[in-house]
Design a protein around this motif. Structure first.
Motif, mmCIF file in Angstrom:
data_model
loop_
_atom_site.group_PDB
_atom_site.id
_atom_site.type_symbol
_atom_site.label_atom_id
_atom_site.label_comp_id
_atom_site.label_asym_id
_atom_site.label_seq_id
_atom_site.Cartn_x
_atom_site.Cartn_y
_atom_site.Cartn_z
ATOM 1 N N TYR A 79 -6.807 4.255 1.438
ATOM 2 C CA TYR A 79 -7.423 3.863 0.169
ATOM 3 C C TYR A 79 -7.525 5.035 -0.802
ATOM 4 O O TYR A 79 -7.582 4.836 -2.023
ATOM 5 C CB TYR A 79 -8.815 3.291 0.421
ATOM 6 C CG TYR A 79 -8.794 1.890 1.022
ATOM 7 C CD1 TYR A 79 -7.609 1.176 1.114
ATOM 8 C CD2 TYR A 79 -9.961 1.297 1.487
ATOM 9 C CE1 TYR A 79 -7.583 -0.097 1.652
ATOM 10 C CE2 TYR A 79 -9.948 0.015 2.027
ATOM 11 C CZ TYR A 79 -8.742 -0.668 2.113
ATOM 12 O OH TYR A 79 -8.713 -1.929 2.644
ATOM 13 N N GLN B 48 0.854 -1.184 0.000
ATOM 14 C CA GLN B 48 0.000 0.000 0.000
ATOM 15 C C GLN B 48 0.887 1.230 0.000
ATOM 16 O O GLN B 48 1.785 1.361 0.834
ATOM 17 C CB GLN B 48 -0.931 0.009 1.216
ATOM 18 C CG GLN B 48 -1.921 1.160 1.187
ATOM 19 C CD GLN B 48 -2.944 1.061 2.294
ATOM 20 O OE1 GLN B 48 -2.633 0.570 3.376
ATOM 21 N NE2 GLN B 48 -4.159 1.531 2.055
ATOM 22 N N ARG C 164 -4.978 1.304 -3.019
ATOM 23 C CA ARG C 164 -5.226 0.081 -2.272
ATOM 24 C C ARG C 164 -3.996 -0.831 -2.347
ATOM 25 O O ARG C 164 -3.156 -0.658 -3.245
ATOM 26 C CB ARG C 164 -6.446 -0.632 -2.838
ATOM 27 C CG ARG C 164 -7.744 0.132 -2.634
ATOM 28 C CD ARG C 164 -8.927 -0.605 -3.208
ATOM 29 N NE ARG C 164 -10.167 0.107 -2.958
ATOM 30 C CZ ARG C 164 -10.895 0.000 -1.847
ATOM 31 N NH1 ARG C 164 -10.500 -0.841 -0.898
ATOM 32 N NH2 ARG C 164 -12.005 0.691 -1.691
ATOM 33 N N ALA D 25 -8.538 5.389 -5.237
ATOM 34 C CA ALA D 25 -10.004 5.421 -5.106
ATOM 35 C C ALA D 25 -10.587 6.584 -5.906
ATOM 36 O O ALA D 25 -9.924 7.588 -6.156
ATOM 37 C CB ALA D 25 -10.391 5.558 -3.645
ATOM 38 N N GLU E 165 -9.174 8.071 3.621
ATOM 39 C CA GLU E 165 -10.042 7.460 2.619
ATOM 40 C C GLU E 165 -10.902 8.475 1.861
ATOM 41 O O GLU E 165 -11.485 8.133 0.826
ATOM 42 C CB GLU E 165 -10.958 6.417 3.285
ATOM 43 C CG GLU E 165 -10.180 5.277 3.928
ATOM 44 C CD GLU E 165 -11.093 4.230 4.544
ATOM 45 O OE1 GLU E 165 -12.326 4.439 4.519
ATOM 46 O OE2 GLU E 165 -10.584 3.213 5.053
#
Length: 751
Positions: A735, A522, A739, A751, A716
């Protein structure tokens, strides 16, 4: 000790007494050899003087030696005093007119000396401690002495006229060699292999041997009417007294205080066991040889054999009683717990199997103390043992005859309920938890653990007692998971979950060897430029039956079973290999790897890390080890030294999930960290919780003060991104930025 006592003790230790006693014996020897007039009186006076000196010497050493030896030396002093008194009475009566005064008075005095001498031997440092042991040793001496009487009759008295033995007093005098041999046998018996032989016992043995020679020679001469007072054989008695006096000049044994009970007594040699029985065979042969032509057995031999049979019977009775007590003790050792006095695992399993065979309702409660290891670690095992003993007493009282409670080992206990139970297992579990609940005073001390109890009742699903115990164990771990200090009953759902867990652990053991693990990465981005300069390696498990499993599904099991160590090693090597490939495209890229607390405590961590980096040619500065706060705060000085060595090699140290553990500022000064990672629980509340915003802001400023890099985890949403950017966090992970993915596509699936 008073000044006068000190002078007396010094006098007893002085060689002057030994010189005087030896001079007396030398003068007596010369007088007897030269056959000068008054040889009988010189012989008697010499024996009295040396016996008196030996008495004084024994009294002096009794005052100097420790308390356990005082009785021994005092009894020897009494024995020497009786020897001197008996010789004085003998001399007086002989001078009055009796050539050999074997009178009752002389016999009583000498017999009393034999009794006190025997008592002294039985109170020596190496003698048996118990009354039964002393009685057994005394009987051994009596048996040997009695068995030697018929042998002595054949060898010494055969052919002697019965008239010579008609006088009872004279006959008693002829038994003195038997008493000497009895004492010598007792001395050999008490000087066994339990401890090194104390030197005075050797000297006393020489004294007894000399007395045996003297008494046998005296009896032989008297029986043949060849003895006259002043014979050279008379030198043996003062010489035996001199040896007793010389024995007092030795120091006490180092363990005479009786405090050294840790050494295990060795088994006695075969001759020690057979010692009282070996002469019996010779006595049987001697009885046959002693029979007169008329077929009669001499009265003395007959009476002796009757007494010998009685002594053998008593000795065998003591041996049988000792064997019974030994069997009872072995049963207690085999089936009882030595610390708490409760039944142990072996006895519990036997009673459980018997209850299952009887066919009635059976239930098992398995109890495990929570946090007991911390008690041992903090206060020591002595405190832990005392606590276990107290808790066992409480649990025994709580069960109160409604079941069988046992200690299975360590801090694990079990209760068996069978037959017509007056109480339900759940009710008994509540009673046990109530009994173990600490009082206010115990809470203040902080050494009282709670307990978790698992309950299992026998049913069709159980084939053996092991199945029932397994279900109780499953329920007990469920009680621990529920918050401890609780009880749970095993259900089909719990059993199925435990079976699945066991199968998963078995599969996990094969995962590394069968290449079922793989890494995803990640990205960690620079919030100012959006560039990806680092990535965290995250392990995944391609389970052949369950599919792809995230770390949360198997890493806790790996930590519990110790499988985390080979998994960590594999992750470090694979992450370094992937980092080398990535740095071919992004030269400044780094990789972060999570390290378990168990690995941090291992001394081979540095070797593992350096082997992984050097094997692929990765610069140490390109590797970051992520460690949780709890793992770091529990670290010892050796762990801190290990971290400093890693930093000296260039490897970076990150504190993961900062804010969820101890968050102690003191350890930030000690740990050579280079980076703080703010936990996602704070980042997730940014924009909705002012306190979370303040926390992230505070940690960022704190990190700046400690010259530490900051990474905000779990970003996120754009709102969270704006918040951490406004706060001033230099880097972020989540994220929103990408990811977890393969090394070739890190940061490309945003994302």
């Amino acid at each position: 000790m008073s000044r006068q006592d000190g002078r007396q003790a010094a006098g007893a230790r002085s060689p002057a007494g030994v010189v005087v006693a030896a001079a007396v014996i030398l003068v007596e020897a010369c007088w007897l050899v030269a056959a000068l007039p008054g040889a009988a009186l010189v012989s008697d006076l010499g024996a009295m003087v040396v016996a008196g000196w030996a008495t004084v010497a024994c009294i002096g050493v009794a005052r100097r030696h420790p308390v356990p030896l005082r009785r021994f030396w005092t009894l020897l002093a009494v024995t020497m005093a009786l020897a001197a008194a008996g010789r004085a009475i003998w001399t007086t009566q002989r001078l009055i007119g009796d050539d050999l005064p074997h009178t009752p008075v002389v016999g009583v005095v000498f017999t009393a000396g034999i009794l006190t001498g025997t008592a002294a031997l039985l109170s020596s440092p190496s003698a048996p401690r118990s009354a039964v042991g002393r009685a057994r040793t005394l009987l051994d001496g009596v048996i040997v002495a009695l068995a030697l009487v018929p042998i002595g009759w054949v060898l010494v008295f055969r052919g002697v006229a019965a008239a010579e033995l008609a006088d009872p007093a004279r006959t008693l005098g002829l038994l003195y060699p038997m008493f000497d041999l009895m004492q010598l046998t007792i001395l050999v018996a008490v000087s066994g292999p339990a401890r090194p032989l104390w030197r005075p016992m050797t000297v006393i043995a020489a004294s007894l041997t000399l007395r045996v020679v003297a008494d046998v020679g005296y009896v032989s001469l008297v029986a043949r009417a060849d003895y006259a007072a002043g014979h050279l054989i008379d030198l043996c008695w003062p010489l035996s007294y001199l040896l007793i006096g010389l024995a007092t000049r030795n120091p006490p044994p180092p363990d005479c205080d009786g405090t050294d009970e840790t050494a295990e007594s060795p088994l006695p040699p075969w001759w020690r066991v057979a010692l009282p029985y070996l002469p019996v065979g010779g006595a049987i042969v001697a009885v046959v040889l002693a029979r007169r032509p008329t077929g009669q057995t001499p009265p003395l031999v007959f009476v002796t054999m009757m007494v010998l049979l009685a002594a053998l019977a008593i000795r065998q009775g003591l041996a049988a009683n000792e064997n019974l007590r030994l069997v009872a003790r072995l049963r207690r050792l085999a089936y009882g717990d030595q610390l708490t006095g409760l039944p142990n695992r072996l006895l519990f399993n036997r009673r459980l199997r018997r209850a299952l065979r009887d066919g009635g309702p059976v239930a098992v409660l398995l109890l495990d103390l929570d946090g007991f290891k911390q008690v041992n670690d903090r206060f020591g095992h002595a405190t832990g043992d005392a606590l276990l003993t107290g808790l066992a007493a409480r649990m025994r009282a709580a069960v109160d005859g409604d079941g069988t409670i046992a200690r299975l080992g360590g801090d694990e206990f079990a209760v068996l309920l069978d037959g017509d139970r007056p109480v339900s297992p759940e009710r008994l579990a509540e009673r046990l938890l109530g009994a173990l609940r600490p009082s206010d005073d115990e809470e203040d001390v902080g050494v009282h653990p709670s307990a978790s109890i698992g309950i299992a009742e026998f049913g069709p699903q159980h084939a053996t007692h092991s199945d029932l115990l397994r279900d109780a164990d499953i329920a007990m771990y469920a009680a621990k998971a529920a918050g401890k200090s609780a009880y749970r009953t095993c259900t089909p759902a719990l059993r199925e979950s435990a079976v699945s867990r066991a199968e998963l652990i078995a599969d996990l053991r094969r995962a590394v060897d069968e290449d079922q693990l793989h890494l995803e990465f990640q990205p960690i981005v620079d919030l100012g430029t959006g560039a990806v300069r680092s990535a965290e390696a995250l392990v995944r498990w391609r389970h052949p039956r369950l599919g792809m499993l995230p770390p949360a599904k198997f890493l806790p099991l790996a930590e519990e079973t110790g499988l985390i160590l080979p998994i960590d090693r594999w992750v470090i090597h694979e992450a370094c290999r992937a980092a080398v490939t990535w740095r071919g495209r992004v030269p400044e890229a780094t990789v972060a790897v999570n390290i378990a607390a168990a690995h941090l405590r291992r001394p081979d961590l540095i070797a593992t890390v350096t082997a992984a980096t050097s094997a692929v040619g990765l610069a140490p500065r390109a590797l970051t080890l992520e460690l949780t706060e709890s793992a770091l705060i529990e670290g010892t000085e050796a762990v801190l030294e290990r971290l400093h060595q890693l930093r000296e090699l260039g490897i970076k140290i990150a504190i993961d999930d900062f804010g969820t553990g101890y968050s102690s500022l003191s350890y930030l000064h000690r740990i050579p960290a280079t980076e703080l990672k703010i936990d996602r629980s704070f980042v997730a509340r940014l924009g909705t919780d002012d306190r979370a915003y303040a926390t992230v802001q505070m940690v960022t400023r704190l990190a700046g003060a400690f010259d530490l890099a900051v990474v905000a985890e779990g970003v996120e949403t754009e709102r969270q991104h704006d918040a951490v950017t406004a706060i001033g966090c230099p880097r972020g992970q989540g994220y929103l930025y990408g990811r977890p993915d393969s090394p070739a596509t890190v940061g490309q699936n945003r994302a």
